[in-house]
Design an enzyme around this catalytic site. Structure first.
Site, short mmCIF file in Angstrom:
data_model
loop_
_atom_site.label_atom_id
_atom_site.label_comp_id
_atom_site.label_asym_id
_atom_site.label_seq_id
_atom_site.Cartn_x
_atom_site.Cartn_y
_atom_site.Cartn_z
N GLU A 127 -2.13 5.61 -3.63
CA GLU A 127 -2.19 4.43 -4.65
C GLU A 127 -2.80 5.60 -5.80
OE1 GLU A 127 -2.51 0.38 -2.83
OE2 GLU A 127 -3.79 1.83 -1.74
N ASP A 165 -2.51 3.56 2.02
CA ASP A 165 -3.45 2.88 2.02
C ASP A 165 -5.25 2.79 2.15
OD1 ASP A 165 -2.73 -0.12 0.80
OD2 ASP A 165 -4.56 0.04 2.28
N CYS A 184 6.98 -7.67 0.71
CA CYS A 184 7.83 -7.86 2.22
C CYS A 184 8.75 -6.79 2.53
CB CYS A 184 8.30 -8.29 3.05
SG CYS A 184 8.95 -8.67 4.62
N ASP A 200 -3.30 -3.93 5.63
CA ASP A 200 -2.79 -2.45 5.50
C ASP A 200 -2.17 -1.54 5.81
OD1 ASP A 200 -5.28 -3.17 4.15
OD2 ASP A 200 -6.07 -2.67 6.37
#
Length: 414
Positions: free
Chosen positions: A268, A184, A335, A364
């Protein structure tokens, strides 16, 4: 497998060689700008764009013309490579990968390239290299050049000259080591791994910002193009060079460590250009929170996210690993325990607390875990030929099983 690799060194040229390299770079810049102006003129007249072969014929005429006879002093191959660069720029523009080609300016990206390895001699034992019309040049031999030389690029940066030697060699198919990891990207934490480890940001620009500001202010007070102005400009360039060198060194060390210890890395798919757009707006529709967005844009660009991804891509390939990019939507709002998606799950920038099941963790780390799961799902879909679900839906995918890193942080399998 074939591996293409470049080795970059600082040159130690004599005064005459420096003058020759400046002339060669200027000749390449002149040819590029002249060819670009010709292409634009033909377009305005409704004529077809000239290809590389047609431009090479014109280059021969320019070299023999009385007005531009000085072009014959420069080696012809670098001039031809400049025309190839222009042709590639047009190809990227029509493929919507880049903007329309722009005219080159003196002092910006001064370089030239030798494509023929038969004209190049590399003497590593004596730390020198032979280039046409330049002779033998000494260089700072910091490491051994491996493989057969394919081409040579000479470039200038911050008053120094560098040589980049591209080689090709045959290597054994590497066997990847380590497991899979999700990453991340952020600002408070540069890169957070799904196993809980993270890399602190370097913030190279922030560290030199005050010094750079003073140097730029001193430069603005000088008369433009005067000797004092040129010296002040050189100081600004040195600071910018130091910022870039520190950032690249940090990114290389981080990506090398990650690529050597993991067989699959999921990141990402961030659109950095869109994320760092200005919010100033227009006089008719002024933007909101322009100063805060400007600071955020500066922090985003200071991290070097795109360069981080580019380095990970080729280094993982060299080590036999794989890089998987997944959409970033809802990775920090989902979640990992129950799969509930809500903006309220992220109470603060650093803390994640699920409003449905009460799961708590660093935000993160949660994002990295979701990125890893989405990467597993994408890989399974590519292997099975299925259609990849959106990022927010990958948490319910049954196409893959979670790896050992999930249980290591106490997250149950979905």
């Amino acid at each position: 497998m074939q591996r293409l690799q470049a080795y970059k060194y600082e040159l130690m040229p004599t005064g005459q060689q420096q003058r020759d390299m400046r002339r060669f770079a200027g000749s390449c810049r002149f040819v590029f700008n002249k060819a670009l102006a010709l292409q634009k003129e033909r377009y305005e007249q409704g004529k077809k764009k000239l290809g590389y072969a047609g431009l090479c014929k014109l280059l021969t005429e320019w070299r023999h013309s009385a007005e531009t006879a000085w072009l014959a002093d420069a080696p012809v191959h670098p001039l031809q490579q400049t025309l190839k660069d222009l042709e590639r720029a047009y190809t990227n523009f029509f493929a919507k990968r880049a903007d329309f080609p722009r005219f080159r300016k003196k002092g910006q990206s001064d370089s030239f390239r030798y494509p023929d390895p038969k004209q190049i001699k590399l003497d590593q034992a004596n730390s020198r290299i032979f280039l046409p019309k330049l002779g033998w040049l000494r260089y700072r031999n910091s490491r051994e050049v491996l493989g057969a030389v394919k081409n040579i690029t000479v470039s200038q940066s911050c008053g120094k000259w560098f040589v980049s030697i591209q080689t090709e060699r045959e290597v054994e198919q590497p066997i990847p080591t380590g497991g899979s990891v999700g990453i991340d990207m952020g600002i408070a934490r540069f890169a957070t791994l799904s196993d809980g480890a993270f890399y602190a940001p370097l913030n190279s620009f922030r560290r030199h910002e005050a010094r750079l500001r003073k140097a730029q202010q001193a430069m603005s007070r000088k008369t433009k193009f005067s000797c004092n102005w040129k010296r002040a400009k050189a100081r600004v360039q040195r600071i910018h060079s130091r910022i870039g060198n520190a950032r690249r060194d940090y990114l290389h060390k981080a990506t090398t460590t990650i690529s050597q210890n993991h067989a699959m890395v999921c990141i990402e798919d961030l659109q950095v250009r869109n994320m760092s757009k200005s919010s100033a707006g227009s006089p008719e529709k002024p933007g909101k929170q322009v100063r805060a967005k400007s600071g955020l844009n500066k922090s985003i660009l200071d991290q070097g996210w795109f360069e981080f991804r580019r380095q990970l891509d080729y280094k993982l390939a060299w080590n036999g690993g794989h890089l998987i990019a997944v959409p970033a939507q809802n990775t920090s709002r989902t979640c990992p325990c129950c799969g509930h998606v809500s903006a309220a799950n992220r109470q603060t920038q650093a803390r994640f607390e699920c409003v449905a099941c009460g799961f708590e963790e660093n935000a993160d780390v949660v994002g990295a875990i979701n990125v890893l799961r989405a990467g597993h799902a994408r890989l399974a879909c590519e292997v099975s030929g299925a259609v990849m679900p959106p990022a927010a839906g990958t948490r319910r995918s049954d196409l893959c099983q979670l790896d050992a890193e999930m249980s290591a942080v106490g997250i149950p399998r979905l």
